[in-house]
Enzyme design. Structure first.
Site, PDB file in Angstrom:
ATOM      1  N   GLU A  45     -45.757  26.078 -32.977  1.00 52.06           N
ATOM      2  CA  GLU A  45     -44.536  27.119 -32.347  1.00 52.06           C
ATOM      3  C   GLU A  45     -44.897  28.618 -32.874  1.00 52.06           C
ATOM      4  O   GLU A  45     -43.842  29.353 -32.949  1.00 52.06           O
ATOM      5  CB  GLU A  45     -43.285  26.506 -32.920  1.00 52.06           C
ATOM      6  CG  GLU A  45     -43.116  25.080 -32.398  1.00 52.06           C
ATOM      7  CD  GLU A  45     -41.586  24.710 -32.780  1.00 52.06           C
ATOM      8  OE1 GLU A  45     -40.916  24.323 -31.520  1.00 52.06           O
ATOM      9  OE2 GLU A  45     -41.209  24.778 -33.827  1.00 52.06           O
ATOM     10  N   HIS A  94     -38.002  30.182 -38.815  1.00 47.91           N
ATOM     11  CA  HIS A  94     -37.615  29.069 -37.970  1.00 47.91           C
ATOM     12  C   HIS A  94     -37.440  27.655 -38.574  1.00 47.91           C
ATOM     13  O   HIS A  94     -38.218  27.195 -39.621  1.00 47.91           O
ATOM     14  CB  HIS A  94     -38.839  28.913 -36.965  1.00 47.91           C
ATOM     15  CG  HIS A  94     -38.528  27.765 -35.995  1.00 47.91           C
ATOM     16  ND1 HIS A  94     -37.298  27.853 -35.331  1.00 47.91           N
ATOM     17  CD2 HIS A  94     -39.139  26.587 -35.938  1.00 47.91           C
ATOM     18  CE1 HIS A  94     -37.343  26.355 -34.473  1.00 47.91           C
ATOM     19  NE2 HIS A  94     -38.623  25.742 -34.844  1.00 47.91           N
ATOM     20  N   HIS A  96     -32.531  21.586 -31.383  1.00 48.43           N
ATOM     21  CA  HIS A  96     -33.790  21.759 -31.876  1.00 48.43           C
ATOM     22  C   HIS A  96     -33.407  22.189 -33.372  1.00 48.43           C
ATOM     23  O   HIS A  96     -33.898  21.880 -34.503  1.00 48.43           O
ATOM     24  CB  HIS A  96     -34.511  22.921 -31.110  1.00 48.43           C
ATOM     25  CG  HIS A  96     -35.927  23.151 -31.793  1.00 48.43           C
ATOM     26  ND1 HIS A  96     -36.993  23.654 -30.753  1.00 48.43           N
ATOM     27  CD2 HIS A  96     -36.439  23.498 -32.823  1.00 48.43           C
ATOM     28  CE1 HIS A  96     -37.912  23.653 -31.697  1.00 48.43           C
ATOM     29  NE2 HIS A  96     -37.793  23.800 -32.733  1.00 48.43           N
TER      30      HIS A  96
END
Lengths: 276, 276, 276, 276
Positions: free
Chosen positions: A78, A97, A167
């Site tokens: 990612e 993240h 997510h």
């Protein structure tokens, strides 16, 4: 503040471990930093649980999220989350993240994450949502394609935290330490908001309070105090990045060079050692 | 991937300890693996809290859940959970039976466990329920009789997680590491789903998202990254299985033979030592 | 009970670390004590996460919250919380300001914090609210101006715990150990009350029960027992304040003098050491 | 099973530490055992946080809760909880009084604690309530008078767990290890029941299931397995009772005598040492 690329590598390894130790990251998630001298590059670990990241695991990437030096080691899938935000937001110097447990219920329920105490003000006046399903239909929910990263960066807009439906979250900062501070205190704020919603009716900060408290808490004093605390907590448990690497980071170029330029082979060795 | 029976024994001890350390198992519950060379056998520890399992505690069982070599040591009462699933599902190579705190409210309330984030997709599109009461009336709720195990395996069907009313859950995997990964991330998913239900209305993954995200996360990369993380966490706390046993597992046949064939006497000695 | 200023400095460092270790404080918050010989002064650490405070970090302040000896080291921004309460309440000998997770939902929702078990009785019959917004409009929510501290002290009135809307709580005590005991057990009480409200209808202590149970639990016996417990928990983890400083605190005046009078330079050295 | 008074003292110190380590006890609460040779006496620590109890802290008491040998050391205020239950219930060999966080919401809300999984069956078919207010009006909520202890014992009746309104719980067992097992697993059951009530409608065990599962889990096998686990967890953290005392407990009468007969002076010495 880090004064060289080697020191930034050390700080970035530390930042990854801090976020893991404070409950923001687990086996997944990652913290990156923009290159201090070249705004068109950023630094990110090879694929590894953030709690284990060492300075020697940190690679350089272009803003298209390609490694500057070709490599065979496994990289995070990612990376575009980082690259596309650095592209869209020249003021952003660090990105985290994560899938922190306290944030996930907001990703799952779509309830709004509002700042409800002075330290939570670092979230900013709004934490927008991003739903991969809207733009891309049924996916594996990972942010792997540049277009997916760009869509996420667009949803973030001029804000600092974006909540990703089903997510996790992505957090930006004007400096690495600010990004860590915001990541940790937005998680704390989420815990308090959830409990307050179960107890009664939350009374969030208004726009002016959010701006004023955010500015106060992101000043060097409070950030340095929290950073010292998180670093000491890691250090007392023997979980700060390895000293050898640190010595190298602060020592002469030679040692640093030997240690710091990760190669596919070196990284594999580390991985193998880590396994034991 | 383990390359010999001795290495698998070590990995299985590690898997039990990992699941305990990550909050899936406590004094009860157990992880097993199908025998790598003989699909009609499986490996499981003697009766012992999973956090304490050593390679030398691992015994071989037939699919009828009888020890291959007769023994006087105390064995788990619920072995048929493993044996009957291996019988019914040739594709299953590992099984974890647990009572993780985050899953229990689903066992107790009968609310459905739905995947609500990409890592939770490893649950699969459905986690069916099994209620011992339906087939067997008022029991002690333990799964001890072969018929009880077979009934549970039937409820599992072609799925990967079965929720046992008033009891716990059983998780299957096509490999040991996949089974551990699924056990841990289905528990995390349950935590987030519970909180999301308290906050508002959860938005679960749809079927296609579940299949795509499940496939992505169970690929070798993500599983290896998480495994390294969980193993390091154990190792840093000095809780990985004993090195002596590991050396034996990797060393010559002689040492391994002496160490690895557990006898009633040897197991008792270990138990006594463990008590001090 | 501490018998000298040096011993009080050690106890105060210990009190800060205890409250951090028991989950009342994190990187922020602080515990102070009134000067044992001069009621117009109080003792408080320089700006530092409470878990890290050492005896040598403790400075003396006037009740206007100015350092008695001018210094360049960074001080807490919210000192007036302490100074203004010491001014308004001659019976108060110690103050703890915190943002404990279990209390925050009460700050955010405005639900009343009621004592619901015998140890929770240390809260007292009422924990009043204070809302900075009422008197001062849109602020950064920090309590920095003397008028803000005075307003908070007025809201506290003759009570022992004041809940600060969108911020945290401030707890007072007639002695340092009492203040720590009250801080920790009011937090436990909040946890139980929250869960009880989710389950059904709480049955709080009435006024007489609160007074009687509060008096019993704040007697020397229970407080000493809990203090020994919290101190041992810190000590077993190697987190009690450094022994060198303690030896000094108990040793001759000379050593103590050298160690205990913090200067800007000394404090900086400590900080630098702490970073490693 | 302990075979001598000295071994029982060690086991009792261990039981107190286990319950503390597993989250049942904090600075308060205590576990006692009936004297193995004289049913008219019981063993209980002097007043001390249970996590710190050593074999040398254990005193003998009559069933009227007076120390068999007069002493000046501080004793627990709530000894009558133990004495009055031993009087009323000849089958009870051990008692644990606690304020575990998961149980408190039931004490506060008056919601019924029902067994909802096989291990929770050790609660028994009913956990009655006791409200000190009913019999004694406005008290300090402590159980100090013999009449208060007798009233509590009457409420317990023939059951194994009694929930004390606005206070905590008291748990009995036919053996020390059974009492610890029941204390810990009734707490786990409470956690799951609370979450299940928030999610939907719990489906508790019925009477027959409770009896059968309770009997299965309290057999020597499961209890020994859990005991080994809890003891190892303490031991790995270096928190088992001191080895010196243990050696004494297993060694000759002489050493044991010197160590085991606590005097006011000896106990004070220990206390003082504990403080450092």
């Amino acid at each position: 503040m880090p004064q060289s690329l080697d020191e930034l590598r050390y700080e970035l390894a530390l930042a990854n471990r801090m976020c893991a130790h404070e409950g923001v990251l687990d086996a997944f998630g990652h913290v990156s930093a923009r290159h201090p001298d070249d705004p068109n590059r950023y630094l990110l670990s090879r694929s590894r649980a953030p709690e284990l990241v060492e300075p020697g695991d940190i690679f350089e990437f272009t803003l298209d999220s390609e490694p500057v030096t070709p490599t065979n080691v496994r990289l995070y899938g990612e990376r575009v989350i980082h690259g596309e935000i650095y592209k869209a937001r020249p003021d952003v110097m660090a990105v985290c993240h994560h899938h922190a447990p306290a944030i996930m219920p907001y990703c799952v329920s779509g309830e709004e994450l509002l700042p409800v105490y002075h330290l939570g003000a670092v979230i900013g006046v709004k934490a927008p949502f991003w739903d991969q399903r809207h733009d891309f239909g049924d996916t594996n929910l990972l942010v792997i394609e540049p277009a997916e990263g760009a869509s996420l960066a667009k949803a973030l807009g001029s804000h600092w935290v974006v909540i990703m439906r089903r997510h996790g979250a992505t957090v930006a900062g004007r400096a690495l330490r600010e990004c860590v501070f915001r990541s940790i205190y937005s998680v704390r704020n989420a815990e308090f908001l959830t409990q307050a919603k179960l107890l009664g009716t939350p009374s969030p900060l208004n726009r002016v309070e959010t701006e004023r408290a955010g500015e106060y808490n992101l000043a060097p004093g409070p950030v340095a105090r929290a950073w010292e605390y998180w670093e000491m907590r890691l250090t007392k448990k023997g979980e700060a990045p390895p000293r050898a690497a640190r010595a190298a980071a602060r020592g002469g170029k030679k040692a640093a060079g030997a240690k710091m330029k990760p190669t596919a082979r070196g990284a594999k060795k580390t991985a193998r050692k880590g396994r034991r």
